[in-house]
Design a protein around this motif. Structure first.
Motif, PDB file in Angstrom:
ATOM      1  N   SER A 238      17.284  23.576  -4.381  1.00  0.00           N
ATOM      2  CA  SER A 238      17.263  22.724  -5.766  1.00  0.00           C
ATOM      3  C   SER A 238      18.500  21.790  -5.231  1.00  0.00           C
ATOM      4  N   GLN A 239      19.601  21.937  -4.690  1.00  0.00           N
ATOM      5  CA  GLN A 239      20.595  20.974  -4.357  1.00  0.00           C
ATOM      6  C   GLN A 239      19.922  19.836  -3.761  1.00  0.00           C
ATOM      7  N   ASP A 240      19.409  20.311  -2.689  1.00  0.00           N
ATOM      8  CA  ASP A 240      18.741  19.404  -1.788  1.00  0.00           C
ATOM      9  C   ASP A 240      17.862  18.091  -2.776  1.00  0.00           C
ATOM     10  N   ILE A 241      16.985  18.828  -3.650  1.00  0.00           N
ATOM     11  CA  ILE A 241      16.156  18.061  -4.237  1.00  0.00           C
ATOM     12  C   ILE A 241      16.941  16.829  -5.233  1.00  0.00           C
ATOM     13  N   ILE A 242      17.875  17.585  -5.896  1.00  0.00           N
ATOM     14  CA  ILE A 242      18.667  16.764  -6.881  1.00  0.00           C
ATOM     15  C   ILE A 242      19.457  15.591  -5.964  1.00  0.00           C
ATOM     16  N   ARG A 243      20.161  15.935  -5.088  1.00  0.00           N
ATOM     17  CA  ARG A 243      20.882  15.221  -4.498  1.00  0.00           C
ATOM     18  C   ARG A 243      20.020  13.779  -3.921  1.00  0.00           C
ATOM     19  N   TRP A 246      18.531  12.108  -7.121  1.00  0.00           N
ATOM     20  CA  TRP A 246      19.131  11.384  -8.057  1.00  0.00           C
ATOM     21  C   TRP A 246      20.232  10.766  -7.518  1.00  0.00           C
ATOM     22  N   LEU A 247      21.040  11.332  -6.406  1.00  0.00           N
ATOM     23  CA  LEU A 247      22.184  10.701  -5.836  1.00  0.00           C
ATOM     24  C   LEU A 247      21.822   9.664  -4.664  1.00  0.00           C
ATOM     25  N   ALA A 248      20.963   9.782  -4.052  1.00  0.00           N
ATOM     26  CA  ALA A 248      20.741   8.974  -2.729  1.00  0.00           C
ATOM     27  C   ALA A 248      20.290   7.804  -3.095  1.00  0.00           C
ATOM     28  N   ALA A 249      20.472   6.784  -2.274  1.00  0.00           N
ATOM     29  CA  ALA A 249      20.174   5.391  -2.531  1.00  0.00           C
ATOM     30  C   ALA A 249      18.678   5.211  -2.120  1.00  0.00           C
TER      31      ALA A 249
END
Length: 289
Positions: A238-243, A246-249
């Motif tokens: 879940s962390q990998d999917i969210i990062r 939502w957070l990656a360029a």
């Protein structure tokens, strides 16, 4: 019930003086986040005025700091503080601890708003009358002009005699009152020769105020910490999917992640939604002391 009935000594009394009031404000106990939250809950849920009183007292020092930023308008510092105290009481009345924001960050906007409003209400008399004698003359002239309009020489002489001031002073004040009010915001005019100052031009630019910068930096830092804590509460996938979503360029699509994890795109969407709901719960939970 309004906050004006709070049993809390927020008046800047003539007996004690401004310096005495400031000493009392600075001596008031500082509350930590948990104490503040518990008092706010007690007031909101049980209408406990003693809890509200403690919240107000703990913030009085900040009212003094904000009021000092508005020195130079010709208005008494005690009056500015008194108006700021009204804003503080309104802030306590509307403060909701469930939002996870400290009271000072919430209250400073109410305090400034009350002081701004007070300055604008009193701008005309500040602009026209700067001494006690001038203010007395100002009110007498305003009443006379409302009754008879412009005064003749005889009426000017009689008013000057009644107030024990020179006739030139009455004429000067009457001339000042004849001027039109200055708009709060100056007009956008590129002609420097036509520029006229306005009250807005004398207000302090609070964007670079050290207190505002520090409060904003603390809020941003706290928000970043809470976001990291929310991410840590998720499992690795879940962390990998969210990062990445939502957070990656360079954000991957649901289908790209589905192919990588060997599941359907709908399953990735479900994992993402559940992770966001979990993070929202962590972010909205009360901030620990």
């Amino acid at each position: 019930m309004t906050m004006h009935t709070l049993p809390v000594a927020v008046n800047v009394s003539a007996e004690g003086g401004l310096s005495h009031y400031m000493r009392l404000a600075n001596a008031a106990p500082v509350l930590d986040a948990e104490q503040e939250r518990q008092l706010a809950i007690e007031y909101r849920e049980n209408n406990n005025l003693e809890a509200a009183r403690q919240l107000v007292l703990s913030q009085l020092r900040y009212v003094v700091r904000v009021a000092r930023a508005f020195a130079g308008y010709g208005l008494p510092q005690a009056d500015l503080i008194q108006e700021g105290n009204i804003g503080l009481m309104k802030a306590v009345k509307h403060f909701d601890p469930a939002h996870g924001v400290r009271l000072v960050s919430f209250a400073v906007h109410w305090i400034r708003a009350e002081i701004y409003d007070y300055i604008l209400r009193n701008w005309r008399i500040v602009k026209i009358a700067t001494t006690k004698a001038q203010r007395k003359l100002f009110f007498n002239l305003r009443q006379s002009r409302a009754r008879i309009g412009w005064m003749n020489e005889s009426e000017i002489s009689n008013l000057a005699a009644d107030l024990d001031v020179p006739t030139e002073t009455v004429k000067e004040m009457e001339s000042r009152m004849a001027n039109a009010d200055v708009p709060f915001d100056a007009q956008d005019d590129s002609d420097d020769e036509e520029f006229r100052s306005s009250p807005a031009g004398f207000l302090q630019d609070m964007r670079y105020n050290p207190e505002s910068l520090l409060t904003r930096a603390d809020a941003e830092s706290s928000q970043q910490d809470r976001l990291q804590n929310a991410l840590v509460s998720l499992d690795g996938r879940s962390q990998d999917i969210i990062r990445r979503r939502w957070l990656a360029a360079d954000k991957p699509t649901l289908h790209e992640l589905a192919e990588e994890y060997g599941v359907s795109a709908e399953r990735i969407r479900q994992i993402e939604k559940k992770a966001l709901d979990t993070m929202k719960g962590v972010l909205l939970s009360p901030e620990p002391a």
